[in-house]
Enzyme design. Structure first.
Site, PDB file in Angstrom:
ATOM      1  N   SER A 547       0.637  -0.771  -0.044  1.00  0.00           N
ATOM      2  CA  SER A 547       0.421  -0.334   0.032  1.00  0.00           C
ATOM      3  C   SER A 547       1.114   0.908   0.531  1.00  0.00           C
ATOM      4  O   SER A 547       1.722   1.905  -1.023  1.00  0.00           O
ATOM      5  CB  SER A 547      -0.725  -0.171   1.418  1.00  0.00           C
ATOM      6  OG  SER A 547      -2.030   0.817   1.387  1.00  0.00           O
ATOM      7  N   ASP A 633      -9.343  -3.736  -6.056  1.00  0.00           N
ATOM      8  CA  ASP A 633      -9.184  -2.973  -4.943  1.00  0.00           C
ATOM      9  C   ASP A 633     -10.009  -1.716  -5.006  1.00  0.00           C
ATOM     10  O   ASP A 633      -9.314  -0.437  -6.041  1.00  0.00           O
ATOM     11  CB  ASP A 633      -7.178  -2.900  -5.246  1.00  0.00           C
ATOM     12  CG  ASP A 633      -6.991  -2.145  -3.133  1.00  0.00           C
ATOM     13  OD1 ASP A 633      -7.801  -0.921  -2.926  1.00  0.00           O
ATOM     14  OD2 ASP A 633      -5.449  -2.456  -3.564  1.00  0.00           O
ATOM     15  N   HIS A 667      -8.580  -4.420  -1.614  1.00  0.00           N
ATOM     16  CA  HIS A 667      -7.696  -4.661  -0.789  1.00  0.00           C
ATOM     17  C   HIS A 667      -5.860  -5.302   0.059  1.00  0.00           C
ATOM     18  O   HIS A 667      -4.691  -5.277  -0.372  1.00  0.00           O
ATOM     19  CB  HIS A 667      -7.416  -3.151   0.056  1.00  0.00           C
ATOM     20  CG  HIS A 667      -5.973  -2.232   0.138  1.00  0.00           C
ATOM     21  ND1 HIS A 667      -5.475  -1.362  -0.859  1.00  0.00           N
ATOM     22  CD2 HIS A 667      -5.141  -1.761   1.070  1.00  0.00           C
ATOM     23  CE1 HIS A 667      -4.480  -1.042  -0.027  1.00  0.00           C
ATOM     24  NE2 HIS A 667      -4.879  -0.759   0.714  1.00  0.00           N
TER      25      HIS A 667
END
Length: 695
Positions: A547, A633, A667
């Site tokens: 991330s 995501d 995600h």
């Protein structure tokens, strides 16, 4: 390694002009998710990665079996007491998801649970395996029992896009009620009488911006909009205080907070404002009997704790004043005590303030004390304390060699009672491993902490995985990992670089790794890698992050590719400039308080352009890179790593550069535990192969 030719993304130049600067993006076409060409390209990348890692299949299977073999597949959590019930979850061998259960409570001592056995009177609240059915992805967004224990509000999602469908279960009959609300966000809160449930919904940018009130037994279309947040920088959420006296509606940007409260006995009433938002001031509210507790940073960089009267919650009187060496993280109010979670010298801690009567004077601070722990590096936090009236405090504790542990702290005897330590099968012995704290020196002279774990007897220097994140004041604290053992037992060092932009050393650590100081995050990480080599820890360093930590991975690969033997970037935020320039994308506007606003500020634009990974790929020799992403995501879009890998392949030397896209997840990657273990086994086998370690 496969000799198959890697896919080459076509170039379709797309120009943009900002602040007089014209930039050409050759791979912008990959942002069109529903275009058959985009899907075909991602599938071609998957096929290439699968073939390029085909020789790792036996090792991947070995590591998967190691993870599985060290995990007690049929297991239970420690029960948590709430309003006359013990709540717990259990997992069963061969099943992907957990099962939520409860039994009637008798006393404060949790019942003894045995894996694979049900307690007399056990009631199953939710079985994730039944709910998931044949779906490739499944997650639960909220699971909340009404205060009287008769209703369960829960929400489910089957795509990974973080939009859930709310359902209500009657726990007395087991019936699923007609109430069904699609498109809600995480969380929610019950009124005190259990007649009303409050929930949030998101806008087109996936920002929770509305709080709704649903009366049980009425159609969803009759739900009442309670509050709407129009400022695109702010997210909102709603919860019920531990005392069950107040509903708390919170709005927050990255740097500013605003809270409203409502008597939980009056769900149809109007929420009242605690204190109007003031840019840069963050605060939170908890109810402590005759007062509110306010944790805030007004003129207090590391936060201070204040009290406020119930009839005037905006009138704050300091209780624990600001300290430059201690970051106050959270406060939890109970009838007989206050618990403060803090951070000092890079470690977390717990402070207890016993309440004798209703006093909040100096005697309360005089009686305060901190709980001590024996290890040199560790992480501790309050965990699972839903009851307001209790003489026990539940804590979660872990270190790099101590598996996740659950303690009850007896406030009367001041004794720590170990309730459970996560079992690690296969003969794991913490005494076989060592953990250390080292300090690297950044280019500007700042000392950067590094947490290290290694198996005793490992020959040094050794191949090393260096993990980093460094954004949002999120701290990557020392913790235990079962999969990590597969590296340590093969002679690896594992280290965490606690770089600026995180919160490990207090709020200033965060402030010095954001906005126009963001590059400190990257240079701190490179300094940590160089320190590990210079101090004879590391022969080769493989960097790993996800991330915003994926942004770190892309940046250090551009900055100092020769420092790293490989890079693992998971759901990586590598196309930062293009994303933060587009206010129509989910999460962009709220992110301006973290990165700056390049759309309206030329200086921010130039600074972000100078470090954004995608913008700065060059023709140097890069290490092998494995990028992993998910098609659904909603936080870091799949196209960021897809464009990045395409540009690396076209521009850079070295590699190979691999992209793996999970075509049915979000995600967090794959949702089932066995699926996630296989994904981790792939990453670890790639790391071992890249480091050329005897497997």
């Amino acid at each position: 390694m496969s000799s198959q030719t890697p896919p080459r993304a076509k170039k379709v130049p797309s120009e943009r002009v900002h602040h007089g600067d014209t930039v050409v993006d050759d791979y912008a076409w990959l942002t069109v998710k529903d275009d058959p060409e985009t899907v075909a390209y991602l599938e071609a990348e998957n096929a290439y990665t699968q073939q390029a890692t085909a020789h790792l299949k036996p090792l991947q299977e070995t590591i998967f079996q190691e993870i599985k073999g060290r995990t007690l597949e049929t297991d239970l959590s420690v029960p948590t007491r709430k309003n006359g019930w013990w709540y717990y979850s259990r997992t069963e061998e061969g099943k992907q998801y957990g099962v939520q259960c409860r039994v009637a409570a008798d006393g404060e001592t949790p019942p003894e649970l045995k894996p694979g056995e049900s307690l007399p009177g056990e009631q199953i609240l939710l079985d994730g395996n039944e709910l998931a059915g044949d779906s490739d992805f499944f997650s639960i967004g909220t699971s909340s029992v009404s205060p009287d224990g008769t209703l369960l509000a829960y929400s489910v999602n089957f795509t990974g896009d973080e939009r859930f469908t709310l359902k209500v279960k009657d726990l007395t009959t087991g019936e699923i009620l007609p109430d069904e609300i699609p498109g809600i966000f995480y969380g929610g809160a019950w009124s005190a009488d259990g007649t009303t449930f409050f929930y949030t919904t998101v806008d087109e940018a996936w920002r929770p911006h509305k709080v709704h009130r649903h009366t049980i037994g009425t159609p969803a279309e009759d739900d009442v909009l309670v509050h709407e947040e129009t400022d695109e920088r702010f997210w909102i959420g709603v919860g019920l205080s531990r005392s069950e006296r107040y509903l708390i509606l919170s709005a927050g940007s990255k740097i500013t907070s605003e809270v409203r409260i409502l008597d939980a006995d009056n769900p149809a009433g109007e929420f009242r404002l605690v204190r109007p938002r003031e840019t840069g001031v963050e605060y939170g509210v908890d109810h402590a009997g005759d007062h509110f507790l306010i944790l805030h940073n007004q003129n207090a960089e590391n936060f201070e704790l204040a009290i406020a009267p119930l009839d005037d919650p905006g009138d704050w009187t300091p209780l624990i004043e600001h300290r430059a060496d201690t970051r106050l993280l959270d406060v939890e109010a109970f009838q007989s005590h206050i618990v403060v979670h803090f951070r000092r010298d890079g470690l977390t801690g717990i402070r207890i303030l016993p309440r004798d009567g209703e006093s909040y004077g100096s005697e309360l601070l005089d009686s305060a004390y901190e709980i001590s722990f024996p290890e040199p590096i560790y992480d501790v936090a309050p965990s699972g304390n839903p009851e307001f009236v209790t003489e026990r405090l539940r804590l979660g504790y872990t270190s790099m060699i101590t598996p996740s542990s659950v303690y009850d702290y007896d406030l009367r005897s001041r004794e720590l009672i170990l309730l459970k330590q996560k079992p690690v099968l296969g003969g794991y012995d913490p005494a076989d491993y060592e953990q250390f704290r080292e300090w690297a020196t950044a280019p500007d002279g700042t000392r950067v902490p590094i947490s290290i774990v290694v198996k005793k007897g490992t020959n040094r220097p050794a191949p090393t995985v260096l993990y980093g994140y460094g954004s949002y004041e999120i701290s990557i604290d020392p913790s235990f990992s079962v999969p990590r053992l597969s590296l340590l037992d093969r002679g690896f060092v594992f280290a965490i670089a606690h770089v600026r932009g995180g919160g490990e050393m207090g709020r200033h650590w965060y402030e010095n790794g954001k906005f126009q100081k963001k590059k400190n995050t990257f240079t701190d990480f490179v300094a940590a890698a160089e320190h590990l080599k210079a101090e004879n820890w590391s022969s080769a360093v493989i960097a790993r992050g996800g991330s915003a930590g994926g942004l770190l991975m892309g940046a250090v690969a551009n900055l100092s590719p020769e420092t790293f033997a490989g890079v693992v970037a998971e759901v990586p935020f590598v196309d930062a400039l293009n994303t933060i320039l587009d206010p129509s994308l989910p999460l962009t506007v709220i992110e301006w308080d973290e990165w700056g606003d390049p759309l309206h500020n030329a200086d921010v634009y130039e600074y972000m352009k100078s470090y954004s990974p995608y913008e700065n790929v060059n023709d140097r020799v890069y290490p092998p890179i494995l990028a992993i992403t998910s098609l659904n995501d909603t936080r870091v879009f799949y196209h960021e790593p897809a464009k990045w890998i395409a540009k690396l392949r076209d521009t850079a030397k070295g590699g190979p550069f691999l992209l793996k896209t999970e075509m049915g997840a979000g995600h967090g990657g794959r949702s089932g535990r066995y699926d996630s273990w296989r994904e981790e086994a792939l990453v670890l086998s790639w790391i071992l192969d890249t480091a050329k370690v005897d497997k």
